[in-house]
Design a protein around this motif. Structure first.
Motif, PDB file in Angstrom:
ATOM      1  N   LEU A  42       0.825  -1.198   0.000  1.00 22.67           N
ATOM      2  CA  LEU A  42       0.000   0.000   0.000  1.00 22.67           C
ATOM      3  C   LEU A  42       0.866   1.257   0.000  1.00 22.67           C
ATOM      4  O   LEU A  42       1.767   1.397   0.822  1.00 22.67           O
ATOM      5  CB  LEU A  42      -0.892  -0.010   1.241  1.00 22.67           C
ATOM      6  N   GLY A  43       0.608   2.143  -0.972  1.00 23.49           N
ATOM      7  CA  GLY A  43       1.336   3.401  -1.030  1.00 23.49           C
ATOM      8  C   GLY A  43       2.722   3.330  -1.631  1.00 23.49           C
ATOM      9  O   GLY A  43       3.450   4.330  -1.634  1.00 23.49           O
ATOM     10  N   HIS A  44       3.114   2.176  -2.172  1.00 24.67           N
ATOM     11  CA  HIS A  44       4.458   2.051  -2.766  1.00 24.67           C
ATOM     12  C   HIS A  44       4.586   2.966  -3.977  1.00 24.67           C
ATOM     13  O   HIS A  44       3.631   3.145  -4.744  1.00 24.67           O
ATOM     14  CB  HIS A  44       4.712   0.604  -3.179  1.00 24.67           C
ATOM     15  N   GLU A  45       5.748   3.560  -4.157  1.00 20.62           N
ATOM     16  CA  GLU A  45       5.954   4.544  -5.227  1.00 20.62           C
ATOM     17  C   GLU A  45       5.795   3.953  -6.625  1.00 20.62           C
ATOM     18  O   GLU A  45       5.563   4.677  -7.587  1.00 20.62           O
ATOM     19  CB  GLU A  45       7.325   5.198  -5.095  1.00 20.62           C
ATOM     20  N   LEU A  46       5.902   2.630  -6.772  1.00 25.09           N
ATOM     21  CA  LEU A  46       5.759   1.998  -8.079  1.00 25.09           C
ATOM     22  C   LEU A  46       4.355   1.433  -8.312  1.00 25.09           C
ATOM     23  O   LEU A  46       4.065   0.922  -9.393  1.00 25.09           O
ATOM     24  CB  LEU A  46       6.784   0.874  -8.246  1.00 25.09           C
ATOM     25  N   SER A  47       3.503   1.535  -7.308  1.00 25.30           N
ATOM     26  CA  SER A  47       2.159   0.964  -7.423  1.00 25.30           C
ATOM     27  C   SER A  47       1.230   1.875  -8.218  1.00 25.30           C
ATOM     28  O   SER A  47       1.239   3.096  -8.050  1.00 25.30           O
ATOM     29  CB  SER A  47       1.572   0.747  -6.021  1.00 25.30           C
ATOM     30  N   VAL A  48       0.431   1.267  -9.081  1.00 25.60           N
ATOM     31  CA  VAL A  48      -0.618   1.988  -9.823  1.00 25.60           C
ATOM     32  C   VAL A  48      -1.914   1.194  -9.608  1.00 25.60           C
ATOM     33  O   VAL A  48      -2.293   0.358 -10.420  1.00 25.60           O
ATOM     34  CB  VAL A  48      -0.287   2.092 -11.320  1.00 25.60           C
TER      35      VAL A  48
ATOM     36  N   LEU B 105      -8.327  -5.194   6.751  1.00 28.86           N
ATOM     37  CA  LEU B 105      -9.708  -5.434   6.340  1.00 28.86           C
ATOM     38  C   LEU B 105      -9.808  -6.265   5.065  1.00 28.86           C
ATOM     39  O   LEU B 105      -9.071  -6.047   4.103  1.00 28.86           O
ATOM     40  CB  LEU B 105     -10.409  -4.086   6.105  1.00 28.86           C
ATOM     41  N   ARG B 106     -10.756  -7.205   5.082  1.00 34.44           N
ATOM     42  CA  ARG B 106     -11.136  -7.946   3.883  1.00 34.44           C
ATOM     43  C   ARG B 106     -12.580  -7.585   3.551  1.00 34.44           C
ATOM     44  O   ARG B 106     -13.458  -7.686   4.397  1.00 34.44           O
ATOM     45  CB  ARG B 106     -11.005  -9.454   4.109  1.00 34.44           C
ATOM     46  N   ILE B 107     -12.807  -7.170   2.320  1.00 39.59           N
ATOM     47  CA  ILE B 107     -14.142  -6.780   1.870  1.00 39.59           C
ATOM     48  C   ILE B 107     -14.653  -7.805   0.874  1.00 39.59           C
ATOM     49  O   ILE B 107     -14.019  -8.052  -0.153  1.00 39.59           O
ATOM     50  CB  ILE B 107     -14.146  -5.381   1.232  1.00 39.59           C
TER      51      ILE B 107
ATOM     52  N   ALA C 140     -10.671   1.519  -8.685  1.00 40.20           N
ATOM     53  CA  ALA C 140      -9.573   2.255  -8.057  1.00 40.20           C
ATOM     54  C   ALA C 140      -9.317   1.933  -6.588  1.00 40.20           C
ATOM     55  O   ALA C 140      -8.520   2.622  -5.956  1.00 40.20           O
ATOM     56  CB  ALA C 140      -9.824   3.758  -8.191  1.00 40.20           C
ATOM     57  N   TYR C 141      -9.945   0.915  -6.023  1.00 38.80           N
ATOM     58  CA  TYR C 141      -9.701   0.608  -4.620  1.00 38.80           C
ATOM     59  C   TYR C 141      -8.347  -0.065  -4.439  1.00 38.80           C
ATOM     60  O   TYR C 141      -7.997  -0.986  -5.171  1.00 38.80           O
ATOM     61  CB  TYR C 141     -10.800  -0.304  -4.079  1.00 38.80           C
ATOM     62  N   ASP C 142      -7.588   0.387  -3.452  1.00 35.88           N
ATOM     63  CA  ASP C 142      -6.266  -0.158  -3.148  1.00 35.88           C
ATOM     64  C   ASP C 142      -6.361  -0.858  -1.797  1.00 35.88           C
ATOM     65  O   ASP C 142      -6.365  -0.215  -0.753  1.00 35.88           O
ATOM     66  CB  ASP C 142      -5.240   0.968  -3.108  1.00 35.88           C
ATOM     67  N   THR C 143      -6.442  -2.189  -1.814  1.00 32.46           N
ATOM     68  CA  THR C 143      -6.694  -2.922  -0.582  1.00 32.46           C
ATOM     69  C   THR C 143      -5.520  -2.912   0.374  1.00 32.46           C
ATOM     70  O   THR C 143      -5.681  -2.724   1.568  1.00 32.46           O
ATOM     71  CB  THR C 143      -7.104  -4.374  -0.880  1.00 32.46           C
TER      72      THR C 143
ATOM     73  N   GLY D  29      -7.729  -9.111   0.177  1.00 33.91           N
ATOM     74  CA  GLY D  29      -8.555  -8.131   0.880  1.00 33.91           C
ATOM     75  C   GLY D  29      -9.702  -7.566   0.081  1.00 33.91           C
ATOM     76  O   GLY D  29     -10.493  -6.774   0.608  1.00 33.91           O
ATOM     77  N   TRP D  30      -9.820  -7.943  -1.197  1.00 33.80           N
ATOM     78  CA  TRP D  30     -10.878  -7.384  -2.051  1.00 33.80           C
ATOM     79  C   TRP D  30     -11.328  -8.452  -3.037  1.00 33.80           C
ATOM     80  O   TRP D  30     -10.563  -8.866  -3.907  1.00 33.80           O
ATOM     81  CB  TRP D  30     -10.364  -6.149  -2.798  1.00 33.80           C
TER      82      TRP D  30
END
Length: 290
Positions: free
Chosen positions: A2-8, A130-132, A146-149, A154-155
């Motif tokens: 989560l929040g990694h600079e290479l993540s899209v 959380l798992r949704i 656009a959800y980033d679990t 988790g999704w």
């Protein structure tokens, strides 16, 4: 992560993501079926690649389905990537490139979806790990964009393919039984929950701590939005919805109705502290208004 600079963390169905894939020197696709529900939701046609496509999958037959790879790697994802990593050399400004793609994707997401995703991220931040389990409801369709679990597994939801209604409630119960250590939230619409409403009894019988969030837009909101957008007169999408709080209480569950973001977050906090299951009926119009 989560929040990694290479993540899209956006769907590759977005035009900006498809353009980035097309412009890439090479594409390494790990454990993906290249299914239409992930890559072609907006009817852009087949995926296109400007450079070589390398596919990695544990299923040898999957490597031959949907998209033909220039190089197919049959193996476990973790082990194969661990072997590949020392052979890769950094090239250019990866963080800056990923950041530009993220910005383009963010600009492409329609405002209503962006608002729903912001609410989902608020729930994620309030409930670590959380798992949704999602149904075919508008907030889940937004999350698929656009959800980033930030959490493996988790999704997951039914808002793809045939869009099965009623899936989320029994799936969430199963997820909690299978992984009782993690918080689990069932995200389901007022239409979808009426397909498996009796599973509230199964929830009571299971005796698990679970949050059932009923996204109430008094109808099949995603379908209605699509029809209106296509100039089709809405038909069969406005529903008579029952009092879900009263039904949940009749089963012996904790339950409440909320009509603002602040009230939703407070209700989720109470539900997380409760030993048993809780149903929260969310008025979409009120929550979306802020």
């Amino acid at each position: 992560p989560l929040g990694h600079e290479l993540s899209v963390p956006y769907t590759p169905s977005l035009s900006s993501l498809r353009a980035a894939i097309l412009e890439a020197d090479a594409v390494l696709a790990v454990g993906t079926e290249f299914g239409w529900t992930d890559y072609g939701v907006y009817d852009q046609g087949e995926m296109e690649f400007g450079g070589p496509l390398i596919r990695l999958d544990v299923d040898a037959q999957q490597l031959r389905r949907n998209v033909t790879a220039d190089l197919a790697l049959h193996g476990d994802a973790a082990a194969t990537l661990a072997a590949l990593l020392p052979r890769l050399q950094a090239k250019g400004d990866g963080a800056g490139h990923a950041g530009r793609i993220r910005e383009a994707a963010e600009a492409e997401v329609e405002p209503a979806y962006a608002r729903m995703v912001a609410l989902l991220h608020g729930l994620r931040d309030a409930l670590p790990g959380l798992r949704i389990a999602g149904d075919s409801t508008q907030a889940v369709y937004a999350g698929n964009v656009a959800y980033d679990t930030g959490t493996p597994g988790g999704w997951f939801n039914s808002a793809t393919g045939y869009g099965t209604l009623g899936y989320a409630l029994p799936a969430a119960i199963g997820a909690k039984l299978g992984g009782p250590e993690a918080p689990v939230l069932c995200l389901i619409g007022d239409g979808g929950i009426q397909f498996t409403l009796g599973e509230l009894g199964s929830l009571v019988d299971a005796g698990v701590q679970l949050i059932v969030l009923v996204w109430n837009n008094r109808g099949y909101g995603e379908i209605k939005t699509y029809m209106v957008g296509k100039g089709i007169a809405p038909e069969g999408v406005d529903l008579a919805t029952p009092n879900f709080v009263a039904i949940a209480k009749a089963y012996g569950l904790e339950a409440e109705y909320v009509d603002s973001e602040a009230a939703l977050m407070e209700a989720v906090s109470r539900a997380a502290a409760h030993d048993g299951a809780t149903l929260i009926e969310v008025d979409e119009a009120g929550v979306m208004a802020g």
